[in-house]
Design an enzyme around this catalytic site. Structure first.
Site, PDB file in Angstrom:
ATOM      1  CG  ASP A 127       2.208  13.065  13.339  1.00 57.64           C
ATOM      2  OD1 ASP A 127       2.244  14.489  12.811  1.00 57.64           O
ATOM      3  OD2 ASP A 127       2.596  12.283  12.424  1.00 57.64           O
ATOM      4  CG  LEU A 146      -2.007  -1.040   1.276  1.00 57.19           C
ATOM      5  CD1 LEU A 146      -2.776  -0.954   2.587  1.00 57.19           C
ATOM      6  CD2 LEU A 146      -2.933  -0.712   0.234  1.00 57.19           C
ATOM      7  N   GLY A 147       1.912   1.313   0.738  1.00 57.88           N
ATOM      8  CA  GLY A 147       3.119   2.407   0.781  1.00 57.88           C
ATOM      9  C   GLY A 147       4.269   2.097   1.326  1.00 57.88           C
ATOM     10  N   GLY A 171       7.906   3.837   2.858  1.00 58.82           N
ATOM     11  CA  GLY A 171       8.742   5.138   3.382  1.00 58.82           C
ATOM     12  C   GLY A 171      10.015   4.680   3.793  1.00 58.82           C
ATOM     13  N   GLY A 172      10.845   5.726   4.291  1.00 61.76           N
ATOM     14  CA  GLY A 172      11.931   5.508   4.929  1.00 61.76           C
ATOM     15  C   GLY A 172      12.185   4.585   5.939  1.00 61.76           C
ATOM     16  CG  MET A 173      11.390   5.731   9.382  1.00 69.73           C
ATOM     17  SD  MET A 173      10.797   6.582  10.633  1.00 69.73           S
ATOM     18  CE  MET A 173      11.088   5.902  12.140  1.00 69.73           C
ATOM     19  N   GLY A 174       9.766   1.999   6.828  1.00 65.98           N
ATOM     20  CA  GLY A 174       9.024   0.569   6.496  1.00 65.98           C
ATOM     21  C   GLY A 174       8.208   0.815   5.475  1.00 65.98           C
ATOM     22  CB  VAL A 218       1.405   0.002   5.021  1.00 62.86           C
ATOM     23  CG1 VAL A 218      -0.014  -0.613   5.331  1.00 62.86           C
ATOM     24  CG2 VAL A 218       1.835   0.763   6.079  1.00 62.86           C
ATOM     25  CE  LYS A 274       4.487   1.829  11.203  1.00 64.88           C
ATOM     26  NZ  LYS A 274       4.275   2.920  12.092  1.00 64.88           N
TER      27      LYS A 274
END
Length: 535
Positions: free
Chosen positions: A137, A21-22, A24-27, A29, A43
């Site tokens: 956040d 699904l997505g 990024g720099g840390m993991g 999904v 995740k």
């Protein structure tokens, strides 16, 4: 939405992997299916973060926080294994685009939709706070517009409230983390790293309601430092907010946390929301339909948008080298941070991406690809050969000290800003024309800290490379590890950004005639004004 590729994982725990699904720099999904066929968003943390016990402990906290909150207003947790070789957290897949994606794709919302949004957010915060948590956040990308209302996602940096912390022996692990929130939607107390209460989330809610009416936060500035300064000191322009909601939004955005309404009080102020078969504008229905089509195609084995790498593997640490050179061809990267689960599948309009979205893509691209050593559309910048220890800076002095040797006249402290946390330090100083009152210069200093020298420099390098993608390379300066020019407000304003290790200096100068030369002189003096601890 993508296939995982032939070498990707087929299962995570009991869940069968269908796609991504997505990322990024840390993991990333993953879209998965449970044994009963239910869709699940899993995740999964990058393996080299999993080797960091501090990060793993924070992930355990995220799992615990997510389990505390009812799934009526969030994505309910189904299972998790924070102690697995690659930690993971599985939540019910929630279909629906994010508020941010809807506004970017279809424009701002009308008053009825924002009223419904406000009530949904207040209900969600009431549940989160009832569980003894502060979200910390709350922003448009973490709010999903679903068929049954609002869902708030991503409790990755949520913290227990003071009373809960004492009861549970909370260690405050996230205080040493470098992710503390999103500046445009922070509360003043969060921007200043003061202790937080649930009222902090109410301030973020107020900023989001303004964004829903205008397309941006009321505090978004030309830089992170400007944004943080405005969050703390500026009175927001609420003229675009309809009269019926303006007073409520104004109370949410009170600088004093005690003056803000609680979520329960906010619901009373908003009054009842009329029931409706269709909760949101037609654009949300279209985006939901596109999302379902993409999921059906993925589950049926149809073509995905692009293959992605297999399960992430550790990346050996290395000293930061030169900033990245432009790649021969663009590399597809997820639209936003890994936690934008459902929004990652939303269809974007076919026209050219807005500037704000372009920077989001650039930032994620840099965050993912700097770690893997792959080039993206940034610039090759000067200095720092491989193997050479980066320059390291521990702090930035406040304006009275750091401006002593900068050759600009008209120093005025009215917009000075100085903030320090365990993970970063910021200073902003300005100069004004004594005759006209107009700004003639502004210098900002930004230090990343909280890790070792190499780790701090890599964090700074990642963000700098993303910003450089929107600028013009500055060559042969003779100082710094890299630099780029950014467009100024006028033809006579020059903005030069320079990085040295974990420090970035931004020098903005209004100087008719020799603008760029003056900006170079100011940037060089500003860099020299901060003492390096090594390098």
């Amino acid at each position: 939405m993508k296939h995982v590729g032939p070498d990707g994982p087929t299962h995570v725990g009991p869940f069968k992997v269908a796609g991504v699904l997505g990322q990024g720099g840390m993991g990333r999904v993953l879209l998965c299916a449970g044994p009963d066929g239910r869709l699940v968003a899993v995740k999964q943390v990058l393996a080299h973060f999993a080797d960091d016990e501090g990060f793993r402990a924070r992930f355990r906290r995220e799992v615990a926080a997510s389990r505390k909150v009812s799934g009526a207003y969030t994505a309910a947790v189904m299972d998790a294994d924070p102690d697995a070789p690659t930690p993971w957290l599985a939540s019910v897949f929630v279909a629906g685009p994010s508020l941010g994606a809807v506004v970017k794709a279809d424009g701002v919302l009308d008053e009825d939709a924002v009223h419904r949004l406000a009530a949904g957010l207040a209900s969600a915060l009431a549940e989160i706070h009832r569980a003894g948590l502060i979200h910390r956040d709350l922003k448009p990308d973490n709010v999903l517009l679903t068929e049954d209302g609002v869902r708030v996602i991503d409790l990755g940096i949520a913290r227990v409230t003071e009373g809960e912390a004492e009861a549970e022996g909370d260690t405050g692990l996230t205080r040493t983390g470098w992710v503390i929130g999103s500046p445009s939607f922070m509360s003043p107390e969060q921007a200043e790293s003061k202790p937080l209460t649930p009222a902090s989330d109410v301030f973020s809610l107020g900023s989001m309601l303004v964004m829903a009416f205008t397309g941006s936060s009321p505090f978004t500035g030309a830089s992170t430092l400007r944004t943080l300064y405005d969050v703390v000191h500026s009175t927001p322009d609420l003229s675009a907010v309809p009269v019926g909601l303006r007073g409520i939004v104004e109370r949410c955005l009170a600088k004093d946390p005690a003056a803000r309404p609680t979520p329960a009080e906010l619901l009373e102020l908003l009054g009842p929301v009329a029931p409706a078969g269709r909760q949101w504008p037609a654009a949300v229905d279209r985006m939901l339909a596109d999302q379902r089509t993409a999921i059906d195609r993925l589950l049926s084995g149809g073509p995905g948008t692009v293959s992605v790498p297999p399960t992430p593997t550790p990346v050996p640490a290395a000293a930061p080298g030169p900033e990245l050179r432009s790649a021969p061809a663009p590399v597809p990267v997820a639209d936003a941070a890994v936690d934008r689960v459902a929004a990652a599948t939303a269809t974007e309009p076919s026209h050219t991406l807005p500037r704000s979205r372009s920077r989001t893509v650039a930032l994620v691209a840099a965050g993912v690809l700097v770690a893997t050593g792959v080039g993206v559309g940034a610039y090759a910048l000067d200095g720092v050969a491989g193997g050479v220890a980066p320059a390291a800076y521990a702090d930035v002095p406040a304006c009275p000290k750091v401006t002593r040797n900068i050759a600009l006249t008209g120093r005025d402290a009215k917009e000075d800003f100085h903030s320090t946390t365990e993970s970063q330090a910021h200073t902003m100083c300005s100069w004004f024309d004594p005759m006209t009152g107009g700004r003639i210069g502004q210098v900002r200093w930004d230090v990343k800290r909280g890790r070792d020298d190499v780790g701090n420099a890599k964090l700074q390098q990642t963000a700098f490379a993303a910003d450089a993608a929107e600028g013009r390379r500055a060559s042969n300066l003779g100082f710094g590890d890299g630099a780029y020019w950014k467009s100024g407000d006028t033809d006579q304003t020059c903005v030069l950004n320079v990085r040295s290790g974990n420090l970035v200096v931004s020098a903005s100068v209004h100087h008719p005639g020799a603008c760029e030369q003056k900006a170079k002189e100011v940037a060089k003096a500003a860099l020299a004004a901060v003492p390096a601890t090594s390098g």
